[in-house]
Write an enzyme that holds these catalytic residues in place. Structure first.
Site, PDB file in Angstrom:
ATOM      1  NE  ARG A  67       4.295  42.398 -27.508  1.00 20.82           N
ATOM      2  CZ  ARG A  67       4.279  43.104 -29.035  1.00 20.82           C
ATOM      3  NH1 ARG A  67       5.334  43.950 -28.881  1.00 20.82           N
ATOM      4  NH2 ARG A  67       3.160  42.740 -30.570  1.00 20.82           N
ATOM      5  CE1 TYR A  71       6.579  43.903 -22.265  1.00 18.18           C
ATOM      6  CE2 TYR A  71       5.097  45.747 -23.399  1.00 18.18           C
ATOM      7  CZ  TYR A  71       6.305  44.437 -23.353  1.00 18.18           C
ATOM      8  OH  TYR A  71       7.034  43.877 -24.204  1.00 18.18           O
ATOM      9  CE1 TYR A  93      18.710  38.399 -26.203  1.00 18.02           C
ATOM     10  CE2 TYR A  93      17.090  39.978 -27.661  1.00 18.02           C
ATOM     11  CZ  TYR A  93      18.360  39.000 -27.554  1.00 18.02           C
ATOM     12  OH  TYR A  93      18.769  38.658 -28.456  1.00 18.02           O
ATOM     13  CB  THR A 235      16.731  43.656 -36.450  1.00 17.21           C
ATOM     14  OG1 THR A 235      16.697  43.372 -34.950  1.00 17.21           O
ATOM     15  CG2 THR A 235      16.154  45.772 -36.550  1.00 17.21           C
TER      16      THR A 235
HETATM   17  C1  LIG Z   1      11.728  44.196 -27.274  1.00 18.87           C
HETATM   18  S1  LIG Z   1      12.469  44.034 -28.315  1.00 18.87           S
HETATM   19  C2  LIG Z   1      14.415  44.051 -27.690  1.00 18.87           C
HETATM   20  C3  LIG Z   1      15.189  44.868 -27.793  1.00 18.87           C
HETATM   21  C4  LIG Z   1      16.567  45.134 -26.468  1.00 18.87           C
HETATM   22  N1  LIG Z   1      15.871  45.870 -25.722  1.00 18.87           N
HETATM   23  C5  LIG Z   1      17.729  45.164 -27.479  1.00 18.87           C
HETATM   24  O1  LIG Z   1      18.202  46.262 -26.563  1.00 18.87           O
HETATM   25  O2  LIG Z   1      18.240  45.257 -28.864  1.00 18.87           O
HETATM   26  C6  LIG Z   1      13.159  42.823 -29.589  1.00 18.87           C
HETATM   27  C7  LIG Z   1      13.090  42.766 -31.114  1.00 18.87           C
HETATM   28  O3  LIG Z   1      14.702  43.477 -30.528  1.00 18.87           O
HETATM   29  C8  LIG Z   1      15.561  42.478 -32.134  1.00 18.87           C
HETATM   30  N2  LIG Z   1      16.126  42.125 -31.928  1.00 18.87           N
HETATM   31  C9  LIG Z   1      16.711  41.430 -30.047  1.00 18.87           C
HETATM   32  N3  LIG Z   1      17.480  40.205 -30.375  1.00 18.87           N
HETATM   33  C10 LIG Z   1      18.209  40.617 -31.854  1.00 18.87           C
HETATM   34  C11 LIG Z   1      18.839  39.595 -32.721  1.00 18.87           C
HETATM   35  N4  LIG Z   1      18.960  38.582 -31.456  1.00 18.87           N
HETATM   36  N5  LIG Z   1      18.961  40.312 -33.669  1.00 18.87           N
HETATM   37  C12 LIG Z   1      19.076  41.028 -34.401  1.00 18.87           C
HETATM   38  N6  LIG Z   1      17.966  41.038 -33.677  1.00 18.87           N
HETATM   39  C13 LIG Z   1      17.158  41.218 -32.767  1.00 18.87           C
HETATM   40  C14 LIG Z   1      14.240  42.154 -32.904  1.00 18.87           C
HETATM   41  O4  LIG Z   1      13.714  43.376 -33.374  1.00 18.87           O
HETATM   42  C15 LIG Z   1      13.407  42.243 -31.322  1.00 18.87           C
HETATM   43  O5  LIG Z   1      11.941  41.947 -32.184  1.00 18.87           O
END
Ligand SMILES: C[S@@+](CC[C@H](N)C(=O)[O-])C[C@H]1O[C@@H](n2cnc3c(N)ncnc32)[C@H](O)[C@@H]1O
Length: 268
Positions: A67, A71, A93, A235
């Site tokens: 990763r 990046y 995102y 999550t």
């Molecule tokens: C690389 S991080 C990005 C987080 C993102 N920037 C945010 O503000 O939520 C990716 C992690 O965010 C959480 N995540 C992303 N999308 C999600 C969703 N739809 N529902 C719950 N958790 C989510 C999960 O823990 C996932 O493994």
């Protein structure tokens, strides 16, 4: 002297496009060059319709590639456009500064090179979790860790506060995930079992990502946590196991009573 290029980092929120702020949308539309990392093709299409100079950063990911290497390449690619004098907007995102390594690195490098930079906040997965699970982090406190970081750094957990663990679906995995396989999840579960009772209920949460879709919440005993329940966007939320102790000596020094404390926890 400020240079002619600039960088603004924005977030899409989780539910696309309704979580997008008006401020972020204006930046997307006005940018000379737009880069994005989103969760869906529909989102990509929406972005390119608003800015024809839109380009996905998705192509930097590759099977087996670490990763961090992905990046670093993304950061170098975006900065080339800033250094060329463009007003650049980059979209990530959710909230662009939460669990997004390249966004902070972009800001750091562009700022160090003398370019105007700003990061705009967005709606994160944790924001959605608080809303959907009805949790106010002010009430019992809340700790928030990335799952692999939680394991490798021996974090000191307060089990009287809530615990949010991000990226449980890719725990221990530093390359793009293979759907369905989370070989390190048992290690995470065992670490949690040192802190919580096996019957303690935990929540595997996925916020709705598109309009008219419901968020999913799976509630299981910790002992039953397994890889079939988690995905790359799960999550984990672990509620407090017991109430926090009250420091009566401090209460007295502050001239407060237990009733006052309960009021201050619920006011605001
Ligand atoms: C690389 S991080 C990005 C987080 C993102 N920037 C945010 O503000 O939520 C990716 C992690 O965010 C959480 N995540 C992303 N999308 C999600 C969703 N739809 N529902 C719950 N958790 C989510 C999960 O823990 C996932 O493994």
């Amino acid at each position: 002297m400020t240079k002619s290029g600039s960088l603004v980092v924005v977030g899409s929120g989780i539910k696309f496009p309704s979580h997008m702020t008006t401020e972020a949308q204006l930046c997307i539309e006005r940018a000379d060059k737009l880069f994005f990392l989103t969760s869906s093709e529909a989102a990509e299409q929406w972005l390119v319709e608003r800015n024809a100079a839109g380009e996905s950063l998705d192509r930097f990911y590759a099977k087996g590639k670490r990763r961090i290497d992905t990046y670093l390449e993304m950061v170098a690619h975006v900065l080339t456009a800033v250094y060329a004098g463009n007003h650049v907007c980059v979209l990530f995102y959710g909230h662009p500064g939460i669990f997004v390594w390249p966004s902070h690195e972009l800001i750091r490098q562009a700022r160090a090179a003398g370019f105007p930079t700003v990061m705009l906040p967005g709606i994160s997965a944790e924001d959605c979790l608080f809303a959907d699970l009805g949790i106010d982090p002010a009430r019992e406190g809340c700790q928030s860790y990335e799952a692999t970081d939680f394991l490798v750094r021996n974090r000191q957990i307060d089990t009287s506060a809530g615990l949010v663990l991000w990226q449980v679906g890719v725990v221990g995995n530093l390359t793009p995930p293979t759907p369905g396989a989370v070989p390190s999840l048992p290690l995470l579960k065992n670490a949690l079992l040192l802190l919580y009772d096996p019957t303690h209920l935990v929540y595997i949460y996925e916020a709705a990502q598109v309009q008219n879709q419901a968020s999913t919440v799976q509630c299981v005993a910790l002992a039953d946590l397994n890889e079939t329940l988690v995905t790359a966007v799960s999550t984990l939320y672990i509620p407090p196991a017991q109430p926090a102790q009250i420091n009566l000596d401090m209460l007295q020094k502050l001239g407060l009573s237990i009733d006052d404390i309960q009021f201050s926890e619920t006011s605001g």
